[in-house]
Design a protein around this motif. Structure first.
Motif, PDB file in Angstrom:
ATOM      1  N   GLU A   6       0.818  -1.288  -0.059  1.00 51.64           N
ATOM      2  CA  GLU A   6       0.037  -0.126   0.065  1.00 51.64           C
ATOM      3  C   GLU A   6       0.854   1.117   0.090  1.00 51.64           C
ATOM      4  O   GLU A   6       1.877   1.358   0.456  1.00 51.64           O
ATOM      5  N   CYS A  23      -2.487   0.549  -3.788  1.00 49.50           N
ATOM      6  CA  CYS A  23      -1.870  -0.913  -3.626  1.00 49.50           C
ATOM      7  C   CYS A  23      -1.314  -1.429  -4.951  1.00 49.50           C
ATOM      8  O   CYS A  23      -1.957  -1.449  -5.893  1.00 49.50           O
ATOM      9  N   PHE A  88      -5.749  -2.643   4.800  1.00 47.11           N
ATOM     10  CA  PHE A  88      -4.837  -3.711   3.986  1.00 47.11           C
ATOM     11  C   PHE A  88      -5.523  -4.062   2.727  1.00 47.11           C
ATOM     12  O   PHE A  88      -6.752  -4.261   2.548  1.00 47.11           O
ATOM     13  N   PHE A 101      -1.044 -10.370   1.988  1.00 43.39           N
ATOM     14  CA  PHE A 101      -1.384  -9.098   2.479  1.00 43.39           C
ATOM     15  C   PHE A 101      -0.333  -7.956   2.500  1.00 43.39           C
ATOM     16  O   PHE A 101       0.861  -8.525   2.751  1.00 43.39           O
ATOM     17  N   LYS A 103       1.342  -4.423   3.817  1.00 37.04           N
ATOM     18  CA  LYS A 103       1.842  -3.760   5.067  1.00 37.04           C
ATOM     19  C   LYS A 103       0.887  -2.964   5.720  1.00 37.04           C
ATOM     20  O   LYS A 103       0.994  -2.622   6.737  1.00 37.04           O
ATOM     21  N   GLY A 104      -0.161  -2.432   4.971  1.00 36.89           N
ATOM     22  CA  GLY A 104      -1.192  -1.452   5.355  1.00 36.89           C
ATOM     23  C   GLY A 104      -0.928  -0.056   5.455  1.00 36.89           C
ATOM     24  O   GLY A 104       0.229   0.584   5.312  1.00 36.89           O
TER      25      GLY A 104
ATOM     26  N   GLN B  37       0.989 -11.388  12.923  1.00 38.60           N
ATOM     27  CA  GLN B  37       1.081  -9.946  12.536  1.00 38.60           C
ATOM     28  C   GLN B  37       2.093  -9.494  13.622  1.00 38.60           C
ATOM     29  O   GLN B  37       1.600  -9.271  14.731  1.00 38.60           O
ATOM     30  N   GLY B  42       2.301  -5.789   8.287  1.00 35.40           N
ATOM     31  CA  GLY B  42       1.199  -6.720   7.601  1.00 35.40           C
ATOM     32  C   GLY B  42       1.162  -8.157   7.929  1.00 35.40           C
ATOM     33  O   GLY B  42       1.565  -8.399   9.236  1.00 35.40           O
TER      34      GLY B  42
END
Lengths: 111, 114
Positions: A6, A23, A88, A101, A103-104, B37, B42
């Protein structure tokens, strides 16, 4: 390797403004999903967009997908303080059961 | 209905001890996932169950990690001889089918190894 990165990592906005986060991913996907995580909680599914879709809406959320650029964006319109969370993206690839996923993005909405 | 439930919510253990983390998925969900996590990071995939079988356990970081699922329901993640680098939140998720449909997550177990 981890798919989904992201950008930007952290965003601070005023209530009522729009928030956009991006993203990118590296390989062909089956679908791309966005999740939200409030502090100390699990992730909550927001929206899923399939590889043959370009745009999808859900309430104040709008997701776009550009498979030629291997990127997606999440737009939150008219943000509220309750939208403060980490967001995410996660990709699903063919022949693979896991969701990968990123890393947000941490989003802070200031009242 | 009830969501995914994980227990304990918090666990503090001494280095070298074994720990067991439990996940109760949503009833009828055949797919179950474990993720790790680390703080501010993430999600790192650990293992995937379809029914009671684990066709993908490639994310388990070492042989100190193992997981099982019984009755196509409850899953247990076991970490033996815990190390400080195992400190993280361990998240469990379930979904209704194998088509990577949306995952339903529990609130996680926060593991601290001292």
């Amino acid at each position: 390797s981890q798919q989904g990165e992201e950008d930007p990592q952290a965003l601070s906005i005023q209530e009522g403004e729009n928030a956009t986060m991006n993203c990118s991913y590296k390989t062909s996907i089956n679908n791309l999903q966005w999740y939200r995580q409030n502090s100390g909680r699990g992730l909550v599914h927001l929206i899923l967009i399939r590889s043959n879709e370009r745009e999808k809406h859900s309430g104040r959320l709008r997701v776009t997908l550009d498979t030629s650029k291997k990127s997606s964006s999440l737009l939150i319109t008219a943000s509220r303080a309750a939208d403060t969370a980490s967001y995410f993206c996660a990709t699903s690839t063919h022949g693979n059961n896991r969701l990968a996923f990123g890393k947000g993005n941490q989003v802070v909405v200031i009242p | 209905g009830a969501g995914v439930s994980q227990s304990p919510s918090n666990k503090v253990t001494e280095k070298g001890k074994d720990v067991e983390l439990r996940c109760d998925p949503i009833s009828g969900h055949t797919a179950l996932y474990w993720y790790r996590q680390r703080l501010g990071q993430g999600l790192e995939f650990l293992i995937y169950f379809q029914g009671n079988s684990a066709p993908d356990k490639s994310g388990l970081p070492s042989d100190r990690f193992s997981a099982e699922r019984t009755g196509e329901s409850v899953s247990t993640l076991t970490i033996q001889r815990t190390q400080q680098e195992d400190s993280a939140v361990y998240l469990c998720a379930s979904s209704s089918d194998r088509d990577r449909s949306p995952l339903h997550f529990g609130n996680g177990t926060r593991l601290t190894v001292t």
